[in-house]
Design an enzyme around this catalytic site. Structure first.
Site, PDB file in Angstrom:
ATOM      1  N   MET A  12      74.480 120.667  48.666  1.00 56.69           N
ATOM      2  CA  MET A  12      73.455 120.867  49.620  1.00 56.69           C
ATOM      3  C   MET A  12      72.085 120.612  49.550  1.00 56.69           C
ATOM      4  O   MET A  12      71.247 120.117  50.186  1.00 56.69           O
ATOM      5  CB  MET A  12      73.821 122.565  50.065  1.00 56.69           C
ATOM      6  CG  MET A  12      75.032 122.889  50.827  1.00 56.69           C
ATOM      7  SD  MET A  12      75.113 122.083  52.280  1.00 56.69           S
ATOM      8  CE  MET A  12      73.963 123.188  53.315  1.00 56.69           C
ATOM      9  N   LEU A  65      70.613 127.221  44.708  1.00 56.93           N
ATOM     10  CA  LEU A  65      71.502 127.125  43.550  1.00 56.93           C
ATOM     11  C   LEU A  65      72.843 127.760  43.595  1.00 56.93           C
ATOM     12  O   LEU A  65      73.252 128.368  44.810  1.00 56.93           O
ATOM     13  CB  LEU A  65      70.647 128.280  42.319  1.00 56.93           C
ATOM     14  CG  LEU A  65      69.389 127.356  41.996  1.00 56.93           C
ATOM     15  CD1 LEU A  65      68.228 128.619  41.304  1.00 56.93           C
ATOM     16  CD2 LEU A  65      69.312 126.286  41.200  1.00 56.93           C
ATOM     17  N   THR A  93      73.147 131.384  48.260  1.00 57.75           N
ATOM     18  CA  THR A  93      73.807 132.463  48.811  1.00 57.75           C
ATOM     19  C   THR A  93      73.898 133.418  47.476  1.00 57.75           C
ATOM     20  O   THR A  93      74.856 133.080  46.816  1.00 57.75           O
ATOM     21  CB  THR A  93      75.138 132.133  49.448  1.00 57.75           C
ATOM     22  OG1 THR A  93      74.996 131.128  50.462  1.00 57.75           O
ATOM     23  CG2 THR A  93      76.074 133.406  49.928  1.00 57.75           C
ATOM     24  N   LYS A 162      73.547 136.476  55.654  1.00 58.44           N
ATOM     25  CA  LYS A 162      74.593 135.403  55.034  1.00 58.44           C
ATOM     26  C   LYS A 162      75.959 135.681  54.571  1.00 58.44           C
ATOM     27  O   LYS A 162      76.804 135.308  54.883  1.00 58.44           O
ATOM     28  CB  LYS A 162      73.869 134.702  54.303  1.00 58.44           C
ATOM     29  CG  LYS A 162      74.506 133.410  53.581  1.00 58.44           C
ATOM     30  CD  LYS A 162      74.909 132.309  54.577  1.00 58.44           C
ATOM     31  CE  LYS A 162      75.660 131.235  53.876  1.00 58.44           C
ATOM     32  NZ  LYS A 162      75.209 130.438  52.951  1.00 58.44           N
ATOM     33  N   ASN A 166      79.407 134.541  56.124  1.00 56.30           N
ATOM     34  CA  ASN A 166      80.268 133.852  55.250  1.00 56.30           C
ATOM     35  C   ASN A 166      81.455 134.600  55.085  1.00 56.30           C
ATOM     36  O   ASN A 166      82.381 134.076  55.086  1.00 56.30           O
ATOM     37  CB  ASN A 166      79.556 133.562  54.062  1.00 56.30           C
ATOM     38  CG  ASN A 166      78.994 132.419  53.907  1.00 56.30           C
ATOM     39  OD1 ASN A 166      78.687 131.582  54.864  1.00 56.30           O
ATOM     40  ND2 ASN A 166      78.684 131.612  52.595  1.00 56.30           N
TER      41      ASN A 166
END
Length: 264
Positions: A12, A65, A93, A162, A166
């Protein structure tokens, strides 16, 4: 044009950094495995040998990271080299607790937590969904190069949302895999079942379970669900986590884990 330090050039991070470089921002990059920086350096980015070297002249620091431990290590290495008033955009995340620990470690920086929704294709296209907590006023023009920004509230709220999203998506993929296993046991045609699921309320999850040409490492899915289940009692998510722990292979997309859940 702000000088940006981008730390973390995984699946990403690299396309996100490339978007900022293409927009004309002076860019210094650092990655634990320096070879991954090669394509960006060839396009004009400067390569730093350490996190401290990357952030020393930066107006804005962006971290993308693998998880809380990696973020802690980078912040510890970079903290003393930061310029007063620097903006730090944390896009990994890592959960809200890690964001608040980072804020305590970086009193001279303005911190925004801005994790993203979307995979590598969205990152390359600048079409990520960015969940931004904290004061985004000074960096929203930079985030616009990466996707659309949803302001979520105070610092840490982006990281918290998040985890919620997720957990739902990753657990949903495991549910779809089990539904397909049930279909196999019942002797149903797999393509017919997949089409029926894709036409129902699980359409997005079904698509991600079978996506090709994108990447979300299955071991990162394990990390995300582990963070969520440490926060609250989530029996369904805990069951999904055990599935992924059993089948996840480093470097493989989550769709491969779903295929293993289906046949396990």
């Amino acid at each position: 044009m702000e000088h940006i330090a981008f730390l973390g050039l995984g699946h990403m991070g690299a396309p996100m950094a490339r978007r900022l470089l293409a927009a004309g921002h002076p860019l210094t990059v650092w990655n634990r495995t320096a070879d991954k920086a090669g394509p960006l350096v060839a396009e004009g980015a400067a390569l730093a040998a350490s996190p401290a070297g990357a952030v020393r002249d930066a107006d804005v620091v962006i971290t993308m990271l693998a998880g809380p431990d990696a973020l802690e290590a980078v912040a510890r290495a970079a903290g003393e080299a930061l310029r007063p008033g620097v903006h730090w955009i944390e896009m990994s995340t890592v959960g809200p607790d890690a964001v608040l620990r980072l804020a305590a470690r970086l009193p001279r920086a303005t911190l925004v937590d801005a994790p993203v929704m979307g995979s590598t294709d969205k990152a390359a296209a600048g079409a990520l969904g960015i969940l931004a907590g904290g004061d985004t006023a000074g960096v929203e023009h930079l985030l616009a190069h990466l996707g659309s920004v949803t302001r979520t509230g105070p610092l840490g709220s982006g990281a918290a949302l998040k985890l919620v999203l997720n957990s739902a998506v990753i657990s949903g993929i495991a549910v779809v895999a089990e539904a397909l296993r049930l279909a196999d046991a019942l002797g149903l045609d797999g393509d017919t079942v997949r089409t029926a699921l894709a036409n129902g309320p699980l359409a997005g999850v079904v698509a991600r379970a079978h996506a090709e040409g994108v990447h979300f490492d299955a071991t990162l899915a394990v990390k995300d669900l582990d963070l969520a289940t440490r926060t609250a009692r989530l029996p369904a998510v805990e069951a999904a986590l055990e599935h992924y722990r059993r089948v996840a292979e480093p470097g493989e997309d989550i769709s491969r884990a779903a295929a293993r859940i289906r046949t396990a």
